[in-house]
Design a protein around this motif. Structure first.
Motif, short mmCIF file in Angstrom:
data_model
loop_
_atom_site.label_atom_id
_atom_site.label_comp_id
_atom_site.label_asym_id
_atom_site.label_seq_id
_atom_site.Cartn_x
_atom_site.Cartn_y
_atom_site.Cartn_z
N VAL A 42 0.90 -1.18 0.29
CA VAL A 42 -0.01 -0.09 0.04
C VAL A 42 0.90 1.41 -0.10
CG1 VAL A 42 -1.78 1.24 1.32
CG2 VAL A 42 -1.96 -0.95 1.05
N LEU A 43 1.91 1.18 0.76
CA LEU A 43 2.69 2.37 0.92
C LEU A 43 3.33 2.57 -0.49
CD1 LEU A 43 4.69 1.95 4.40
CD2 LEU A 43 3.03 3.87 3.38
N SER A 44 3.99 1.54 -1.26
CA SER A 44 4.79 1.86 -2.47
C SER A 44 3.64 2.35 -3.43
CB SER A 44 5.24 0.33 -2.95
OG SER A 44 6.13 -0.11 -1.87
N ILE A 45 2.54 1.77 -3.46
CA ILE A 45 1.62 1.96 -4.58
C ILE A 45 0.96 3.53 -4.25
CG2 ILE A 45 -0.81 1.72 -5.46
CD1 ILE A 45 1.25 -0.35 -6.55
N THR A 46 0.94 3.80 -3.10
CA THR A 46 0.45 5.10 -2.87
C THR A 46 1.29 6.24 -3.26
OG1 THR A 46 -0.92 4.33 -0.91
CG2 THR A 46 -0.66 6.76 -0.98
N ALA A 47 2.77 5.95 -2.81
CA ALA A 47 3.71 6.69 -3.08
C ALA A 47 3.85 7.13 -4.40
CB ALA A 47 5.21 6.28 -2.73
N VAL A 48 3.68 6.09 -5.51
CA VAL A 48 3.59 6.26 -6.95
C VAL A 48 2.48 7.18 -7.18
CG1 VAL A 48 3.23 5.01 -8.99
CG2 VAL A 48 4.86 4.20 -7.34
N LEU A 49 1.26 6.88 -6.71
CA LEU A 49 0.11 7.57 -6.99
C LEU A 49 0.28 8.90 -6.54
CD1 LEU A 49 -2.39 4.97 -6.38
CD2 LEU A 49 -1.96 5.79 -8.69
N THR A 50 0.73 9.36 -5.37
CA THR A 50 0.87 10.55 -5.08
C THR A 50 1.80 11.39 -6.00
OG1 THR A 50 0.51 10.02 -2.56
CG2 THR A 50 1.76 11.99 -3.05
N ALA A 51 2.93 10.75 -6.41
CA ALA A 51 3.94 11.33 -7.35
C ALA A 51 3.26 11.82 -8.91
CB ALA A 51 5.21 10.73 -7.54
N GLU A 56 0.53 15.30 -12.56
CA GLU A 56 -0.73 15.85 -13.39
C GLU A 56 -1.41 17.33 -12.77
OE1 GLU A 56 -2.50 14.40 -15.94
OE2 GLU A 56 -0.81 13.34 -16.27
N SER A 57 -1.13 17.48 -11.72
CA SER A 57 -1.44 18.80 -11.21
C SER A 57 -0.61 19.91 -11.55
CB SER A 57 -1.63 18.86 -9.61
OG SER A 57 -1.78 20.18 -9.14
N SER A 58 0.72 19.65 -12.01
CA SER A 58 1.54 20.47 -12.51
C SER A 58 1.29 20.66 -13.92
CB SER A 58 3.00 19.91 -12.30
OG SER A 58 3.92 20.75 -12.99
N LEU A 81 -5.59 13.10 -0.41
CA LEU A 81 -6.13 11.91 0.12
C LEU A 81 -5.16 10.79 0.04
CD1 LEU A 81 -9.13 10.79 0.56
CD2 LEU A 81 -9.06 10.16 -1.95
N PHE A 82 -4.18 10.87 -0.96
CA PHE A 82 -3.34 9.72 -0.83
C PHE A 82 -2.04 9.89 0.21
CE2 PHE A 82 -4.14 9.03 -5.54
CZ PHE A 82 -4.89 7.81 -5.18
N ALA A 83 -2.21 11.16 0.70
CA ALA A 83 -1.23 11.42 2.04
C ALA A 83 -1.89 10.88 3.31
CB ALA A 83 -0.94 13.06 2.13
N LEU A 84 -3.24 11.14 3.29
CA LEU A 84 -3.95 10.35 4.23
C LEU A 84 -3.65 8.82 4.25
CD1 LEU A 84 -5.87 10.49 6.67
CD2 LEU A 84 -7.96 10.49 5.04
N VAL A 85 -3.78 8.39 3.16
CA VAL A 85 -3.35 6.91 3.09
C VAL A 85 -1.99 6.53 3.65
CG1 VAL A 85 -3.26 4.79 1.39
CG2 VAL A 85 -4.86 6.56 1.13
N LEU A 86 -0.94 7.37 3.15
CA LEU A 86 0.33 7.20 3.59
C LEU A 86 0.29 7.44 5.23
CD1 LEU A 86 2.35 9.08 1.11
CD2 LEU A 86 2.28 6.78 1.48
#
Length: 208
Positions: A22-31, A36-38, A163-168
């Motif tokens: 979960v940490l690995s996937i979420t880190a990738v999704l956060t990045a 995309e935001s940029s 949201l993904f920061a909350l997952v982390l």
């Protein structure tokens, strides 16, 4: 080691593996969300610049159309005076100096029996600069709307980053030295939030 202890140990190992996943996937999704935001922020800036440029060009074209309209009106006024004075020679001389666009409207006005209140009131009086101004104004509005949409898309990705920061955070809390059921509860909440975030992410447009 008892069978119960072995069972608890296996569960703890599985929980650790799931947490790492979960940490690995979420880190990738956060990045990815940050990227995309940029990108959408950049698209927003480009669209705003294009809207501003189109608006400036629209104002310039409208000024050109206004000047042309004023020139045609001045010439037409002189023609009216010449006709009123019965000076046909002067009237013909002025007619020869009508601008092409006004000459078309003038001929159409005369062909229609001068029913309208002057050539300017006919549908035949069309200035290219006025059409260009309208097109540029419409483009400016379109680009401005596009910029607002891009801004909202960037904001959506930024919210997903939170949201993904909350997952982390929840996943990290599940790895703390807490009671087993508490750790599992944190990890379960992290997985639920991650699934919700991924579901939302799949609905958002992508810009590479």
């Amino acid at each position: 080691m008892t069978e119960t202890d072995q069972h608890q140990s296996r569960i703890s190992i599985i929980q650790d593996v799931v947490a790492v996943f979960v940490l690995s996937i979420t880190a990738v999704l956060t990045a990815w969300c940050g990227f995309e935001s940029s990108k959408w922020g950049g698209e927003m800036s480009i669209a705003f610049s294009e809207a501003s440029s189109a608006r400036i060009q629209s104002v310039a074209a409208e000024g050109e159309a206004r000047d042309q309209r004023q020139f045609d009106l001045t010439i037409y006024s002189q023609w009216v005076v010449a006709v009123a004075d019965g000076n046909d020679q002067l009237a013909d001389y002025i007619e020869e100096r009508f601008a092409p666009e006004f000459a078309i409207a003038f001929d159409a006005w005369q062909a229609d029996g001068m029913a309208e209140n002057g050539p300017f009131a006919t549908d035949a009086y069309v200035l290219p600069a006025a059409l260009e101004a309208a097109d540029l104004s419409a483009r400016a509005d379109q680009k401005f709307t596009e910029a607002l949409e891009n801004n909202q898309r960037g904001d959506n990705y930024s919210l997903l980053t939170v949201l993904f920061a909350l997952v982390l955070f929840l996943t990290a809390m599940s790895q703390r030295d807490v009671k087993t059921w508490i750790g599992r509860a944190f990890l379960g909440m992290a997985i639920v939030v991650a699934i919700v975030g991924i579901g939302i992410l799949m609905t958002l447009p992508v810009r590479i």
